[in-house]
Design a protein around this motif. Structure first.
Motif, PDB file in Angstrom:
ATOM      1  N   ILE A   1       0.835  -1.141   0.004  1.00 17.27           N
ATOM      2  CA  ILE A   1       0.036   0.015   0.027  1.00 17.27           C
ATOM      3  C   ILE A   1       0.971   1.212  -0.054  1.00 17.27           C
ATOM      4  O   ILE A   1       2.143   1.157   0.487  1.00 17.27           O
ATOM      5  CB  ILE A   1      -0.852  -0.110   1.160  1.00 17.27           C
ATOM      6  CG1 ILE A   1      -1.601  -1.438   1.283  1.00 17.27           C
ATOM      7  CG2 ILE A   1      -1.724   1.229   1.347  1.00 17.27           C
ATOM      8  CD1 ILE A   1      -2.531  -1.476   2.483  1.00 17.27           C
ATOM      9  N   ALA A   2       0.216   2.406  -0.569  1.00 16.85           N
ATOM     10  CA  ALA A   2       1.250   3.571  -0.413  1.00 16.85           C
ATOM     11  C   ALA A   2       1.576   4.053   0.983  1.00 16.85           C
ATOM     12  O   ALA A   2       0.481   3.934   1.949  1.00 16.85           O
ATOM     13  CB  ALA A   2       0.367   4.658  -1.166  1.00 16.85           C
TER      14      ALA A   2
ATOM     15  N   GLY B   1      -3.407   6.658   1.225  1.00 18.57           N
ATOM     16  CA  GLY B   1      -4.130   7.075   0.011  1.00 18.57           C
ATOM     17  C   GLY B   1      -4.602   8.357  -0.240  1.00 18.57           C
ATOM     18  O   GLY B   1      -4.736   9.135   0.956  1.00 18.57           O
TER      19      GLY B   1
ATOM     20  N   LEU C   1      -8.486   1.440  -7.913  1.00 22.95           N
ATOM     21  CA  LEU C   1      -8.229   0.654  -6.724  1.00 22.95           C
ATOM     22  C   LEU C   1      -9.296   0.423  -5.826  1.00 22.95           C
ATOM     23  O   LEU C   1      -9.392  -0.817  -4.987  1.00 22.95           O
ATOM     24  CB  LEU C   1      -7.159   1.332  -5.846  1.00 22.95           C
ATOM     25  CG  LEU C   1      -5.631   1.502  -6.320  1.00 22.95           C
ATOM     26  CD1 LEU C   1      -4.905   2.485  -5.224  1.00 22.95           C
ATOM     27  CD2 LEU C   1      -5.001  -0.040  -6.290  1.00 22.95           C
TER      28      LEU C   1
ATOM     29  N   THR D   1       0.164  -2.939  -8.417  1.00 16.28           N
ATOM     30  CA  THR D   1       0.903  -2.167  -7.471  1.00 16.28           C
ATOM     31  C   THR D   1       1.290  -0.924  -8.180  1.00 16.28           C
ATOM     32  O   THR D   1       1.986  -0.010  -7.145  1.00 16.28           O
ATOM     33  CB  THR D   1       2.244  -3.204  -7.201  1.00 16.28           C
ATOM     34  OG1 THR D   1       2.629  -3.490  -8.597  1.00 16.28           O
ATOM     35  CG2 THR D   1       1.882  -4.625  -6.455  1.00 16.28           C
TER      36      THR D   1
ATOM     37  N   TRP E   1      -0.952   1.884  -6.727  1.00 17.45           N
ATOM     38  CA  TRP E   1      -0.336   2.326  -5.437  1.00 17.45           C
ATOM     39  C   TRP E   1       0.852   3.116  -5.424  1.00 17.45           C
ATOM     40  O   TRP E   1       0.831   4.056  -4.855  1.00 17.45           O
ATOM     41  CB  TRP E   1      -0.228   1.138  -4.336  1.00 17.45           C
ATOM     42  CG  TRP E   1      -1.142   0.541  -4.157  1.00 17.45           C
ATOM     43  CD1 TRP E   1      -1.871  -0.805  -4.219  1.00 17.45           C
ATOM     44  CD2 TRP E   1      -2.376   0.810  -3.273  1.00 17.45           C
ATOM     45  NE1 TRP E   1      -3.020  -1.215  -3.679  1.00 17.45           N
ATOM     46  CE2 TRP E   1      -3.194  -0.083  -2.786  1.00 17.45           C
ATOM     47  CE3 TRP E   1      -2.519   2.260  -2.686  1.00 17.45           C
ATOM     48  CZ2 TRP E   1      -4.442   0.254  -2.214  1.00 17.45           C
ATOM     49  CZ3 TRP E   1      -3.634   2.518  -1.624  1.00 17.45           C
ATOM     50  CH2 TRP E   1      -4.810   1.406  -1.545  1.00 17.45           C
TER      51      TRP E   1
ATOM     52  N   GLN F   1      -0.636   6.376  -6.335  1.00 18.44           N
ATOM     53  CA  GLN F   1      -1.081   7.156  -5.251  1.00 18.44           C
ATOM     54  C   GLN F   1       0.176   7.722  -4.255  1.00 18.44           C
ATOM     55  O   GLN F   1      -0.158   8.923  -3.856  1.00 18.44           O
ATOM     56  CB  GLN F   1      -1.776   6.233  -4.200  1.00 18.44           C
ATOM     57  CG  GLN F   1      -3.271   6.044  -4.949  1.00 18.44           C
ATOM     58  CD  GLN F   1      -4.230   6.730  -4.399  1.00 18.44           C
ATOM     59  OE1 GLN F   1      -4.788   6.893  -3.042  1.00 18.44           O
ATOM     60  NE2 GLN F   1      -4.633   7.656  -5.535  1.00 18.44           N
TER      61      GLN F   1
END
Length: 372
Positions: free
Chosen positions: A199-200, A214, A280, A346, A349, A352
């Motif tokens: 995740i970001a 996000g 997403l 990916t 992300w 983001q």
């Protein structure tokens, strides 16, 4: 110039001496070496005692001396006609040269001429600087920037960067806040946990204790993305950040170019954050359409040109934020291009993460307000 001198001798009553021979005898007695005989040498009886003496004027040699000494004599010496060469009836007086005074006079003349020339030149060119003893020469910074220039009577400081007023489009973003941490170690640990989950993970540049996962300009899209992450065990809350609609900034160029750059930044950031968050939020995100890809590329090209126009015209602090924005935007566009090519989630992300970096750097550049 003839500097001859005339010398006269007078007795204690102010009368001219009757005999130069007597003076010569006295001089020989005073300068004679000491011996066991104290008697002065006897005068020759053949020499008449009261013989009248005649004088002749002889020009004497005078050397350069003190320029401030009073030379009022005639420079003529009167010598006896019958005086033998090398005898004691007369003597030469040589004035010694004072080289220290000569050097001082020359130095004073040079300094006076330099100061006078500087004053005259300053009347025609106010920016001209001349290295004068006691005043340091101007220095230049490593980047070629002008430093303080010492001059007579004061210091000229670096030119101030003018202020410009810019109008910005309305921008409000909903960040998915992962947490607020009291230490830098806690922030770094939270970012590592989010990256490990794919995740970001972005840190707030204004409030460095916050970590985000996000972002989306649309509140419903942000809530949808937060709900999807919640099913995976990641609990998030919404945190709103609003950028100002106008700003006063220090800028050395045309205000219109700066305003265009910030407006195109807002369009591109909105496009990337909205599309990546929406994709997403889907269970199986698909690639963008050709129309969306073409619009993204065109918008990025225009923004790149605007970024080049403002580069180097901001202050040092603002220039650092502009460089951060440029790196983040280029990385976000590149990640979106890769997603459209390979379809890997990916990469969304990554988009983001880079868009959050871009928005937070822009917030620091123009100033912004944070919600609860």
């Amino acid at each position: 110039m003839n500097k001859a001198k005339m010398t006269f001798r007078f007795d204690e009553h102010g009368q001219q001496a009757h005999s130069a021979q007597k003076a010569g005898d006295r001089q020989r007695l005073e300068t004679a070496p000491a011996s066991g005989h104290d008697k002065p040498p006897e005068r020759s009886e053949q020499e008449p005692k009261d013989t009248p003496i005649t004088y002749r004027a002889v020009e004497t040699i005078d050397y350069w001396g003190d320029p401030f000494t009073d030379h009022t004599g005639t420079g003529i010496a009167l010598l006896p006609e019958h005086a033998e060469p090398g005898g004691g009836d007369y003597y030469f007086r040589k004035t010694r040269t004072s080289w220290w005074k000569v050097a001082g006079s020359l130095t004073g003349a040079i300094v006076t001429g330099a100061l006078f020339g500087f004053v005259v030149l300053s009347m025609f060119d106010q920016e001209m600087t001349v290295p004068i003893p006691g005043i340091s020469v101007p220095k230049q910074g490593a980047a070629g920037e002008a430093a303080d220039i010492p001059v007579l009577g004061g210091v000229i400081t670096e030119e101030q960067v003018p202020l410009v007023q810019v109008v910005l489009p309305s921008q409000s973003y909903h960040f998915l806040q992962y947490g607020v941490f009291s230490t830098a170690e806690g922030v770094a640990l939270a970012q590592e946990q989010l990256r490990s989950a794919g995740i970001a993970a972005a840190r707030d540049t204004m409030d460095e204790k916050r970590v985000y996962a996000g972002v989306s300009p649309d509140r419903e899209e942000a809530k949808m993305l937060s709900g999807r992450l919640k099913t995976g065990g990641v609990h998030l809350i919404l945190h709103e950040i609003a950028l100002p609609e106008s700003a006063t900034m220090e800028y050395k160029g045309d205000a219109a170019s700066l305003q265009q750059y910030l407006a195109q930044s807002a369009d591109l950031a909105y496009m990337l954050s909205s599309s990546s968050a929406a994709l997403l939020g889907e269970a199986s995100p698909g690639r963008q359409s050709q129309e969306e890809i073409g619009r993204l590329r065109e918008s990025h090209q225009l923004w790149t040109k605007s970024a080049a126009d403002v580069r180097g015209k901001l202050t040092a602090a603002a220039e650092a934020e502009a460089k951060e924005m440029e790196k983040a935007m280029n990385s976000a566009v590149e990640a979106m291009e890769e997603f459209n090519e390979k379809g890997e989630q990916t990469m969304l992300w990554e988009v983001q993460n880079e868009v959050m970096r871009f928005i937070l750097a822009e917030q620091k550049l123009v100033g912004g307000q944070e919600g609860p």
